[in-house]
Design an enzyme around this catalytic site. Structure first.
Site, PDB file in Angstrom:
ATOM      1  CG  ASP A 103       4.630   2.797  -0.661  1.00 12.82           C
ATOM      2  OD1 ASP A 103       3.928   2.888   0.346  1.00 12.82           O
ATOM      3  OD2 ASP A 103       4.297   2.135  -1.669  1.00 12.82           O
ATOM      4  CD  GLU A 125      25.909  12.750  -4.839  1.00 12.38           C
ATOM      5  OE1 GLU A 125      25.275  13.608  -5.493  1.00 12.38           O
ATOM      6  OE2 GLU A 125      26.157  11.607  -5.248  1.00 12.38           O
TER       7      GLU A 125
HETATM    8  C1  NOJ Z   1       1.973   1.257   1.613  1.00  9.97           C
HETATM    9  C2  NOJ Z   1       1.138   2.488   1.665  1.00  9.97           C
HETATM   10  O1  NOJ Z   1       1.236   3.044   2.947  1.00  9.97           O
HETATM   11  C3  NOJ Z   1      -0.259   2.070   1.300  1.00  9.97           C
HETATM   12  O2  NOJ Z   1      -1.192   3.089   1.530  1.00  9.97           O
HETATM   13  C4  NOJ Z   1      -0.271   1.640  -0.143  1.00  9.97           C
HETATM   14  O3  NOJ Z   1      -1.541   1.157  -0.492  1.00  9.97           O
HETATM   15  C5  NOJ Z   1       0.759   0.539  -0.384  1.00  9.97           C
HETATM   16  N1  NOJ Z   1       2.008   0.803   0.249  1.00  9.97           N
HETATM   17  C6  NOJ Z   1       1.023   0.378  -1.855  1.00  9.97           C
HETATM   18  O4  NOJ Z   1       1.766   1.466  -2.329  1.00  9.97           O
END
Ligand code: NOJ
Length: 559
Positions: free
Chosen positions: A211, A274
């Site tokens: 993310d 790993e």
């Molecule tokens: C990207 C994620 O896909 C989204 O849903 C989220 O709100 C933001 N990152 C923050 O983590």
């Protein structure tokens, strides 16, 4: 130690995104959960995918639907237990499906013990140095350290109080104020995440979707930055707003795409290497242009990055040809597969987006008061054509739950039901992403269309969604579900994902045509019908009459 080879499973995989809270609810609380997913895995195995990516199910106050994590090594009771995860993983592996976990390293929840410790420890403490705390500017430090604006609206800074109640330092949050950003310059943070990665790898996870991989390092000095009018727009319709026809480059503020991130990926790459079995790292990287994205997937960094340039390309022949060409060139230039994606939990579903008649910046969503509602029939037709095109492209493709049912965006979601922080932080100016997150329909006649036996659903489902239910589409010729199933089967049978694409010319600019592994793929995006060559029709996104390919239709032809 696994040896890198050109046969890693993720190079050609079709990866299906499960948004756990909206997939299948086993305990009747109206929120999907891990046992619900396990129960429904046979349906995904039948669909013909290779892997599932699970959006976050870790312990979390759920301020941003789980992207605000308070314990990275446990399952939130809302979704089940670690034992439920183990069972899901084992069952998926039994079906030959890989399982990818969503790692959220840019920020934690403000309820995470690390952040609580940082608040308690006070200024200039090692605990505060794990996050991005700064003194404010101006008299009494009352002005935020810089002018950055949160992705969800409002300032990117929040002020905390000292133990005596007087106002103290500010902390940075790219997203909601409940999601403080970690300080990735701090080696302690890096160590913690290596431990967290190992926790899930040891349990058997096949990799991670990472993310906000583009946000983890901020430019030194945190300089002021004013974004251009609107960044990424939802390239959708054919004949409207100029930004949709020629999407603006995704702007690069001092908190996106900084070069320091590459060192982190090299460390993570070493950790995954790993482990046996080609574990995968896939970046959520909103950076531009594609050559820059490709740097994230050099041989010693991540393996894949989402192709948002493809996702946001307008439904136009020249634009699509260009983005496909550029993607293949950029990614193959570093020895990585291109990825392809049309929908996810952050964007308007492509069955609606491709028929939008107005510009809609990414994250803004569409709702009851948005101008010009997308025509459902046009949107679905284009979505089926677009997916049929996408699944023939070499590389790896991502699907988002419900798109195989042809689900549209839920535009009529009542304001009172909305839960996306974007909606609250912009005071309703932006609808946000709830419209693509509504729980999906399984069986038309069941409570909550089979999503939950209690009939509860954390976001209300539109009353006409029974028509999209999986059970109603299964085995029905021409249904969107059967189109996806057939495309996935043929993609595998002909080895399209690992073949070389060869462009075919002479069909006109509104037509995207190429050959791959002996299969001819033709997508007609324009008003003029196209006469088809005399060859077996392997797949068609609409019924083909008299060997003529109408508008917004894709065919795959044999030799
Ligand atoms: C990207 C994620 O896909 C989204 O849903 C989220 O709100 C933001 N990152 C923050 O983590």
């Amino acid at each position: 130690m696994s040896q890198p080879s050109a046969t890693e499973w993720w190079r050609t995989a079709v990866i299906y995104q499960i948004y756990p809270r909206s997939f299948s609810d086993s305990n009747g609380d109206g929120v999907g959960d891990l046992p619900g997913i396990t129960k429904r895995l046979p349906a995904l195995a039948e669909l013909g995918i290779d892997a599932v990516w699970l959006s976050p199910f870790f312990r979390s106050p759920q301020k941003d639907a789980g992207y605000d994590v308070s314990d990275y090594c446990d399952v939130d009771p809302l979704f089940g237990t670690l034992a439920d995860f183990d069972e899901l993983l084992q069952t998926a592996h039994g079906f030959g499906l890989k399982v990818i976990v969503d790692m959220v390293p840019n920020h934690t929840s403000d309820q995470h013990p690390w952040f609580q410790a940082a608040l308690a420890a006070g200024e200039n403490s090692p605990e505060r140095d794990r996050y991005m705390f700064r003194n404010g500017k101006g008299k009494g430090g009352a002005t935020p350290p810089n002018n950055w604006e949160s992705v969800f609206g409002g300032s990117m800074w929040n002020r905390v109080a000292r133990p005596d109640g007087t106002p103290g330092q500010w902390y940075l949050h790219i997203f909601d104020s409940s999601q403080p950003d970690l300080n990735w310059e701090n080696p302690w943070v890096r160590e913690q995440f290596e431990r967290i990665l190992r926790f899930w790898l040891d349990r058997g996870a096949d990799g991670f979707r990472v993310d906000v991989a583009h946000g983890m390092i901020k430019k030194h000095g945190l300089p002021n930055y004013t974004p251009p009018a609107e960044a990424a727009s939802m390239g959708g319709a054919t004949d409207l707003a100029p930004t949709m026809v020629d999407p603006q480059p995704i702007a690069e503020p001092p908190y996106w795409g900084q070069p320091g991130v590459h060192e982190i990926w090299r460390d993570w790459h070493r950790v995954l290497a790993e482990y046996e079995g080609d574990r995968v790292l896939c970046a959520e990287a909103w950076v531009d242009p594609l050559e820059k994205v490709a740097k994230w997937v050099r041989p010693d960094e991540m393996n894949q990055a989402f192709n948002f340039a493809f996702m946001f390309t307008a439904w136009r022949g020249p634009a699509l040809r260009r983005v496909i060409k550029e993607s293949i060139k950029a990614f193959s230039g570093v020895g990585a597969p291109s990825t392809w994606v049309l929908s996810n939990h952050d964007v308007v579903r492509h069955a609606s987006r491709l028929a939008l008649r107005h510009d809609s910046p990414q994250g803004a969503g569409i709702g009851p008061k948005s101008p010009g509602k997308p025509d459902r029939a046009v949107g679905l037709r284009r979505a089926r054509a677009a997916t049929s095109l996408m699944l023939a492209l070499p590389g790896s493709a991502y699907l988002y739950q419900g798109e195989e049912l042809g689900l549209p965006e839920d535009i009529e979601l009542p304001d009172s039901a909305r839960q996306d922080p974007t909606w609250f932080r912009t005071k309703g100016e932006k609808y946000g992403r709830d419209g693509c997150r509504v729980p999906i329909p399984w069986e038309a006649g069941e409570p909550a269309f089979g999503f939950s036996a209690s009939g509860k659903s954390w976001l209300p489902q539109p009353s006409d969604w029974g028509a999209y239910a999986r059970a109603s589409q299964a085995g029905k010729p021409g249904s969107t579900l059967e189109l996806y199933r057939a495309a996935l089967q043929l993609r595998r049978r002909y080895g399209l994902a690992s073949a070389r694409l060869e462009w075919l010319r002479g069909f006109g600019s509104a037509v995207v045509a190429f050959r791959v592994a002996g299969v001819t793929v033709i997508s007609n995006l324009g008003p003029k019908s196209v006469d088809l060559p005399d060859a077996e029709i392997l797949l068609a996104s609409e019924t083909i009459v008299d060997r003529v390919l109408p508008r917004d239709t894709t065919v795959w032809l044999g030799s």
